[in-house]
Design an enzyme around this catalytic site. Structure first.
Site: not given
Ligand SMILES: *Cc1c(COP(=O)(O)O)cnc(C)c1O
Length: 381
Positions: A44, A141, A263, A311
């Protein structure tokens, strides 16, 4: 990781190096640890900022067969890269997205009775469609809450029309091996999934793999550990480092007392100092929280970050670095073997995940991939 020297004719201010061979080795290590469970891969957020287009085919080549993304659009993009892999989408189908899942051969993770109802209604119109069910075991969640699971167990017809490929849940405290929630969530998951027809089960992400075999079940799904992040906060990092960031010195200033740097005049020199300015700043995802609070390296020589991160620029105190290494065009390691992502994260008061996903996608860095199979090549090599 092996960081190759960067040639001096490099034209970019900063070069982000991503070691694909290290990602493949990390996947193999996790697969070995989790076997006989299958090791999937979470890619992801564009593979945590490292570029899914480069990373996902390398993982597939290493042996990975199942991939998870968060969003439908990510799944559609990944499908173009991986025509054969199983691709599951954590968010599930938002209303109206069902046909797009089918069209691109994506497996929705169903997180609620509402999503199950829509997927079942859609699936019953065509051929049997696969899905993954996500049970909530305490994270609160995403995932089917226990009350909704009861309704599901009481009315199995709600699952009609589709094929449940796996049941998953997600741990809240897996990076703390002693945390009581780990065992509680495992017990809860075992209790809840028994109320459904038997199928593959998955609970562990990166850290969960290191909680031991009872947490491996049929499938594990790491993300961060593939990209080099330490799965257990209190222990040395067993994963290979993946990311390095190098930038060129643009200018060197001699600054005498009682002058200040940057800054807000937040840094006052205590002695006649040499200050090197480097072309990376918070617009590149180099967190402003690192102001006066990190260290870069020139070779093995530390150069403390002094003054505020601006920046496009940061300023380093290079007074203690051998003079021949301090000149415009000299390369500085901002992230790498001396200062890995997780250490930068600690400096910035955050976690490696946030540094990866903010720093690495930056368009102003020249990106280079290492790893023979990926066609990566060091510039000037
Ligand atoms: C992002 C995610 C993972 C991967 O988690 P890591 O800690 O990066 O290994 C696995 N399962 C779910 C549901 C996630 O949202």
């Amino acid at each position: 990781m092996q960081v190759h020297p960067i040639s001096s004719d490099e034209l970019a201010d900063a070069v982000l190096t991503i070691d694909l061979a290290a990602i493949a080795a990390n996947w193999q290590k996790l697969q070995h640890l989790a076997a006989p469970a299958e090791c999937a891969a979470v890619v992801k957020a564009d593979a945590y900022g490292l570029g899914a287009a480069a990373v996902a085919p390398v993982l597939e080549q290493a042996g990975c067969r199942t991939f998870y993304v968060a969003q439908l659009e990510e799944g559609i993009a990944l499908r173009k890269l991986l025509p054969r892999a199983a691709i599951a989408v954590f968010d599930g189908p938002i209303r109206g997205a069902e046909p797009a899942f089918a069209e691109h051969g994506l497996v929705p993770v169903l997180n609620s009775l509402e999503q199950i109802g829509r997927w079942s209604a859609f699936a019953r119109k065509g051929r049997a469609r696969p899905a993954v069910l996500h049970l909530d075991t305490g994270l609160n969640r995403l995932g089917i809450p226990e009350a909704e699971l009861e309704a599901l167990a009481a009315e199995p017809a709600r699952l009609a029309g589709f094929d449940v490929r796996a049941v998953i849940s997600h741990l809240a405290c897996a990076d703390e091996p002693e945390h009581p929630m780990n065992a509680q969530q495992l017990a809860c998951f075992e209790r809840l999934r028994r109320r459904l027809p038997a199928c593959r089960a998955g609970l562990a992400a990166s850290s969960g793999i290191f909680l031991g075999a009872p947490f491996h079940l049929d499938e594990v799904r790491p993300g961060a550990a593939l990209y080099g992040q330490p799965p257990v906060a209190s222990e040395p990092n067993p994963m290979a480092q993946v990311v390095a960031l190098h930038a060129q010195i643009l200018q060197v200033h001699g600054v005498d007392t009682p002058r200040t740097v940057g800054y807000g005049a937040s840094h006052t020199v205590r002695r006649p100092s040499l200050i090197a300015t480097v072309g990376v700043g918070y617009a590149d995802g180099y967190f402003r929280a690192l102001s006066n609070n990190s260290v870069a390296f020139i070779g093995n020589h530390p150069a403390p970050l002094v003054g505020r991160v601006s920046m496009d620029l940061i300023t380093l105190d290079v007074s203690d670095v051998p003079a021949e290494r301090v000149h415009p065009g000299a390369w500085v390691e901002l992230v790498g073997p001396h200062r890995p992502i997780e250490r930068i994260a600690r400096d910035a008061g955050t976690i490696g995940y946030e540094i990866l996903t903010n720093l690495c996608p930056n368009k102003r860095f020249r990106r280079r991939y290492l790893g023979a199979d990926a066609g990566g090549r060091a510039p000037g090599s």
